[in-house]
Design a protein around this motif. Structure first.
Motif, mmCIF file in Angstrom:
data_model
loop_
_atom_site.group_PDB
_atom_site.id
_atom_site.type_symbol
_atom_site.label_atom_id
_atom_site.label_comp_id
_atom_site.label_asym_id
_atom_site.label_seq_id
_atom_site.Cartn_x
_atom_site.Cartn_y
_atom_site.Cartn_z
ATOM 1 N N LEU A 1 -122.685 -38.634 45.276
ATOM 2 C CA LEU A 1 -122.843 -40.087 45.558
ATOM 3 C C LEU A 1 -121.754 -40.687 44.518
ATOM 4 N N ILE A 2 -120.766 -41.410 45.015
ATOM 5 C CA ILE A 2 -119.909 -41.940 44.301
ATOM 6 C C ILE A 2 -120.217 -43.583 44.234
ATOM 7 N N TYR A 3 -120.143 -43.952 42.804
ATOM 8 C CA TYR A 3 -120.612 -45.282 42.389
ATOM 9 C C TYR A 3 -119.300 -46.082 42.314
ATOM 10 N N TYR A 4 -118.712 -46.849 43.077
ATOM 11 C CA TYR A 4 -117.619 -47.463 43.025
ATOM 12 C C TYR A 4 -117.609 -49.177 42.969
ATOM 13 N N LYS A 5 -116.586 -49.809 42.699
ATOM 14 C CA LYS A 5 -116.265 -51.089 43.274
ATOM 15 C C LYS A 5 -114.790 -51.456 43.214
ATOM 16 N N CYS A 6 -114.418 -52.785 43.953
ATOM 17 C CA CYS A 6 -113.104 -52.928 43.989
ATOM 18 C C CYS A 6 -112.506 -54.035 42.857
ATOM 19 N N THR A 7 -111.192 -53.617 42.370
ATOM 20 C CA THR A 7 -110.791 -54.651 41.566
ATOM 21 C C THR A 7 -110.518 -56.098 42.086
ATOM 22 N N SER A 8 -110.226 -56.107 43.525
ATOM 23 C CA SER A 8 -109.825 -57.358 44.075
ATOM 24 C C SER A 8 -110.060 -57.415 45.634
ATOM 25 N N ALA A 9 -110.186 -56.305 46.189
ATOM 26 C CA ALA A 9 -110.581 -56.084 47.618
ATOM 27 C C ALA A 9 -111.833 -56.508 48.148
ATOM 28 N N THR A 10 -111.690 -57.305 49.322
ATOM 29 C CA THR A 10 -113.057 -57.596 49.940
ATOM 30 C C THR A 10 -113.168 -57.370 51.381
ATOM 31 N N THR A 11 -112.176 -56.482 51.785
ATOM 32 C CA THR A 11 -112.202 -55.717 53.214
ATOM 33 C C THR A 11 -111.488 -54.434 53.011
ATOM 34 N N GLY A 12 -111.995 -53.745 54.110
ATOM 35 C CA GLY A 12 -111.039 -52.322 54.244
ATOM 36 C C GLY A 12 -112.178 -51.252 54.252
ATOM 37 N N THR A 13 -111.533 -49.876 54.287
ATOM 38 C CA THR A 13 -112.444 -48.671 54.191
ATOM 39 C C THR A 13 -112.038 -48.066 52.913
ATOM 40 N N ALA A 14 -112.804 -47.628 51.948
ATOM 41 C CA ALA A 14 -112.641 -46.733 50.682
ATOM 42 C C ALA A 14 -112.909 -45.355 51.422
ATOM 43 N N ALA A 15 -112.048 -44.356 50.799
ATOM 44 C CA ALA A 15 -112.223 -43.184 51.031
ATOM 45 C C ALA A 15 -112.120 -42.251 50.019
ATOM 46 N N PHE A 16 -112.753 -41.140 49.785
ATOM 47 C CA PHE A 16 -112.678 -40.149 48.811
ATOM 48 C C PHE A 16 -112.779 -38.845 49.321
ATOM 49 N N GLU A 17 -112.382 -37.811 48.576
ATOM 50 C CA GLU A 17 -112.423 -36.543 48.687
ATOM 51 C C GLU A 17 -113.151 -35.729 47.562
ATOM 52 N N ALA A 18 -113.818 -34.635 48.012
ATOM 53 C CA ALA A 18 -114.497 -33.842 46.785
ATOM 54 C C ALA A 18 -114.341 -32.485 47.056
ATOM 55 N N ARG A 19 -114.096 -31.754 46.070
ATOM 56 C CA ARG A 19 -113.888 -30.263 46.317
ATOM 57 C C ARG A 19 -114.744 -29.641 45.280
ATOM 58 N N MET A 20 -115.005 -28.208 45.437
ATOM 59 C CA MET A 20 -116.048 -27.724 44.373
ATOM 60 C C MET A 20 -115.534 -26.288 44.362
ATOM 61 N N SER A 21 -115.722 -25.762 43.015
ATOM 62 C CA SER A 21 -115.388 -24.421 42.743
ATOM 63 C C SER A 21 -116.725 -23.751 41.931
ATOM 64 N N ALA A 22 -117.200 -22.875 42.880
ATOM 65 C CA ALA A 22 -118.697 -22.191 41.851
ATOM 66 C C ALA A 22 -118.280 -20.761 41.445
ATOM 67 N N VAL A 23 -118.672 -20.356 40.124
ATOM 68 C CA VAL A 23 -118.448 -19.034 39.726
ATOM 69 C C VAL A 23 -119.868 -18.610 39.337
ATOM 70 N N SER A 24 -120.626 -17.538 39.725
ATOM 71 C CA SER A 24 -121.488 -16.882 39.454
ATOM 72 C C SER A 24 -121.734 -15.986 38.460
ATOM 73 N N ASP A 25 -122.507 -15.551 37.694
ATOM 74 C CA ASP A 25 -122.529 -14.519 36.642
ATOM 75 C C ASP A 25 -122.567 -13.204 37.566
ATOM 76 N N GLY A 26 -121.601 -12.505 37.238
ATOM 77 C CA GLY A 26 -121.458 -11.172 37.881
ATOM 78 C C GLY A 26 -120.392 -11.405 39.092
ATOM 79 N N ASP A 27 -119.859 -12.319 39.226
ATOM 80 C CA ASP A 27 -118.979 -12.363 40.351
ATOM 81 C C ASP A 27 -117.741 -11.645 40.186
ATOM 82 N N ALA A 28 -116.918 -11.067 41.347
ATOM 83 C CA ALA A 28 -116.009 -10.390 40.886
ATOM 84 C C ALA A 28 -114.550 -11.474 41.136
ATOM 85 N N THR A 29 -114.783 -12.371 40.300
ATOM 86 C CA THR A 29 -114.008 -13.609 40.499
ATOM 87 C C THR A 29 -113.430 -14.045 38.996
ATOM 88 N N ASP A 30 -112.071 -13.976 39.088
ATOM 89 C CA ASP A 30 -111.352 -14.259 37.573
ATOM 90 C C ASP A 30 -111.164 -15.867 37.438
#
Length: 171
Positions: A71-100
């Motif tokens: 959930l992204i909490y945001y506000k606009c500096t000046s806009a009162t119309t339009g569609t705001a769009a965001f992207e989110a990416r994740m990277s997860a590493v577990s204990d014991g993963d064969a991942t550097d």
């Protein structure tokens, strides 16, 4: 199952920038125009012409079960119309993963958008379902990247992100 959340206020995020054109949003201290003493808070300014990014990291609580939503909490500096769009990416590493961790990558991007409030400065929330969650489990080290997606966004002016909540179902 109950819904839990991890609070990610603006101060929990870090700037990011690298040679692959991951420009960073800018952090600012904002002050209310109300009578002194007035409230102050941190917020990230996301430009309207360049995808800008911020990152945070934490250990996913051991009670995590499934269904993460940012959930992204945001506000606009000046806009009162339009569609705001965001992207989110994740990277997860577990204990014991064969991942550097030094060579790890983000999972496929997740997106979310919303029509902005009709009054500039009013807070709104954009929900991003993190369906591409990099097989995250409780106890994993998790890195989350957030950026404004200007190619899917029609808002003129900066978007000001004051924080996020990562919600999930617990076990």
């Amino acid at each position: 199952m109950a819904t839990r959340s991890v609070a990610l206020p603006a101060g929990a995020w870090m700037p990011t920038s690298d040679i692959a054109s991951w420009s960073s949003a800018q952090l600012q201290v904002k002050q209310s125009s109300g009578a002194v003493p007035s409230p102050r808070w941190l917020e990230w300014l996301f430009d309207d012409t360049t995808d800008e990014h911020i990152v945070t990291h934490f250990v996913m609580p051991s009670s995590y079960s499934s269904t993460p939503v940012l959930l992204i909490y945001y506000k606009c500096t000046s806009a009162t119309t339009g569609t705001a769009a965001f992207e989110a990416r994740m990277s997860a590493v577990s204990d014991g993963d064969a991942t550097d961790m030094d060579a790890d990558a983000f999972a496929t991007v997740n997106t979310g958008s919303a029509t902005v409030p009709a009054t500039a400065g009013y807070m709104d929330v954009i929900s991003v379902a993190l369906t591409n969650a990099d097989s995250v489990n409780g106890g994993d080290h998790l890195i989350v990247c957030l950026n404004r997606d200007v190619s899917a966004d029609s808002v003129t002016g900066d978007l000001e992100v004051i924080g996020c909540d990562l919600q999930y179902a617990d076990s």
